[in-house]
Design an enzyme around this catalytic site. Structure first.
Site, mmCIF file in Angstrom:
data_model
loop_
_atom_site.group_PDB
_atom_site.id
_atom_site.type_symbol
_atom_site.label_atom_id
_atom_site.label_comp_id
_atom_site.label_asym_id
_atom_site.label_seq_id
_atom_site.Cartn_x
_atom_site.Cartn_y
_atom_site.Cartn_z
ATOM 1 N N CYS A 50 0.853 -1.196 0.000
ATOM 2 C CA CYS A 50 0.000 0.000 0.000
ATOM 3 C C CYS A 50 0.880 1.234 0.000
ATOM 4 C CB CYS A 50 -0.904 0.006 1.232
ATOM 5 S SG CYS A 50 -1.891 1.496 1.409
ATOM 6 N N GLU A 99 -4.591 -8.990 -1.778
ATOM 7 C CA GLU A 99 -4.487 -8.938 -0.321
ATOM 8 C C GLU A 99 -3.731 -7.701 0.099
ATOM 9 O OE1 GLU A 99 -1.791 -10.534 3.218
ATOM 10 O OE2 GLU A 99 -1.330 -9.517 1.340
ATOM 11 N N ARG A 111 -3.881 -12.882 12.600
ATOM 12 C CA ARG A 111 -3.328 -12.129 11.474
ATOM 13 C C ARG A 111 -4.479 -11.623 10.606
ATOM 14 N NH1 ARG A 111 1.843 -12.412 9.502
ATOM 15 N NH2 ARG A 111 2.231 -11.556 7.420
ATOM 16 N N ARG A 156 -6.093 -9.508 7.614
ATOM 17 C CA ARG A 156 -5.741 -8.961 6.310
ATOM 18 C C ARG A 156 -7.010 -8.639 5.519
ATOM 19 N NH1 ARG A 156 -1.715 -8.320 8.560
ATOM 20 N NH2 ARG A 156 0.445 -8.792 7.931
#
Length: 382
Positions: A148, A187, A232, A234
């Site tokens: 990103c 992702e 985790r 995402r």
């Protein structure tokens, strides 16, 4: 060029191509060898022929894979996909398990290229910013965990080339526009949802839905809800080309029970140990519940494994009770379990690079479940 550490595969490719070749020549040849007998192989064969390469001098696909591939899941293929920002191949493992055949891979990091090529006998093509979409064979599904970066302000709506220029998402959009795959799976970190007050996500969805004409669904999923012993979270994007008529997509359902890390903790593993001095001066300097300490009896998922794990950070780190000093870092096999990689997956790099690569990877079981849903949704189109 391949790193100096790369051994058998690189040595053999050099005998075929010669020393004075660029990185992508190794990628072209290795992709051709792995895909022999498929339509995609002809794409790479034409490139080799243009360079006056004698294809008859090469071994068969089975012979090549047997000699150079450490991990090659066997499954009848029903769709093709490409692996962008491939890392060490987490997306690839998941897609292959659902019947996919990888026809193109891109990864710029040399250390990750080494791990990828060691396991799959394919050298990834390098920097995606230097790849023309016309140099990629046709495929059904695009996958990638893209970084990103800051996007331009929404401002004037002049198309994705204006709004996303200079970001790595721009190159994904270029490939989708040129190749028109049936679907994609992307992702990113969950922080993308709120990045720049939500404007970044708005731009991405605007490009995918309105300009590229895909029906897109997004959802934040926690790996711990899919049998992975790790918390985790995402953000996942799933898109289908508009003309396929798949305007609704159901992400896989979460498991009710989470898997604890204890069953994966190795007994009597001696290292890598954390020194007693570091424990006293830093690790246990405060009685604040940090860091997270695990052992065989730990019946809970660990914290998110970060790419910087090797730096021994007490707030974000998870450490294991045991070893010569009473406290150690995670072992290679424990990292594999935490990320959902199989025990026989080969890690040919240093311990520091190993942590970095796993920390940057996707949790394989989560992507496997999502991709299974994608394949089912495509159904009769495959």
């Amino acid at each position: 060029m391949p790193t100096k550490e790369t051994k058998a595969l690189a040595t053999w490719l050099k005998t075929q191509l010669g020393e004075n070749r660029f990185e992508n020549d190794y990628a072209v040849l290795s992709h051709y060898l792995s895909l022999q007998g498929t339509p995609s192989a002809e794409f790479y064969a034409n490139i080799l022929r243009k360079n006056n390469f004698d294809l008859s001098s090469l071994p068969s696909k089975n012979s090549y894979k047997k000699s150079f591939s450490h991990y090659n899941p066997k499954r009848n293929t029903s769709f093709t996909f490409i692996d962008l920002f491939a890392g060490i191949g987490g997306f690839r493992l998941a897609m292959q398990r659902n019947g996919g055949e990888c026809v193109f891979t891109s990864e710029w990091d040399e250390s990750a290229q080494k791990t990828y090529s060691t396991n799959y006998a394919e050298y990834p093509f390098g920097d995606i910013t230097k790849i023309n979409p016309t140099e990629i064979p046709d495929f059904d599904i695009l996958t990638g965990g893209f970084p990103c970066q800051p996007f331009s302000s929404i401002g004037k709506r002049e198309g994705f080339e204006h709004k996303t220029q200079g970001t790595l998402f721009f190159y994904i959009a270029k490939i989708i526009k040129e190749k028109r795959p049936k679907a994609f799976l992307l992702e990113n970190v969950p922080g993308l949802v709120s990045h720049n007050e939500g404007k970044t996500l708005e731009i991405i969805l605007d490009v995918l839905r309105k300009e590229l004409k895909y029906d897109v669904s997004i959802k934040v999923l926690n790996s711990a809800d899919f049998g992975v012993p790790q918390e985790r979270k995402r953000l996942y994007f799933v898109g289908f080309r508009n003309d396929l008529g798949i305007d609704s997509f159901e992400f896989p359902k979460e498991n009710e029970k989470k898997v604890g890390i204890g069953q994966f903790v190795e007994t009597d593993a001696e290292g890598p140990s954390i020194s007693e001095h570091l424990q006293k001066s830093y690790i246990f300097k405060k009685d604040d519940g940090h860091p997270e300490i695990i052992d065989k009896d730990s019946d809970f998922p660990v914290k998110t494994l970060c790419a910087s794990y090797h730096k021994i950070q007490r707030i974000t780190g998870t450490f294991v009770r045991g070893g010569k000093t009473g406290l150690r870092l995670l072992t290679e096999q424990e990292c594999k379990a935490i990320m959902g990689f199989p025990p026989d997956f080969v890690i040919p790099v240093s311990r520091t690079q190993m942590y970095h690569q796993f920390g940057n990877s996707v949790a394989v079981p989560v992507v496997q479940k999502i991709s299974e849903q994608i394949v089912n949704a495509l159904g009769g189109d495959e």
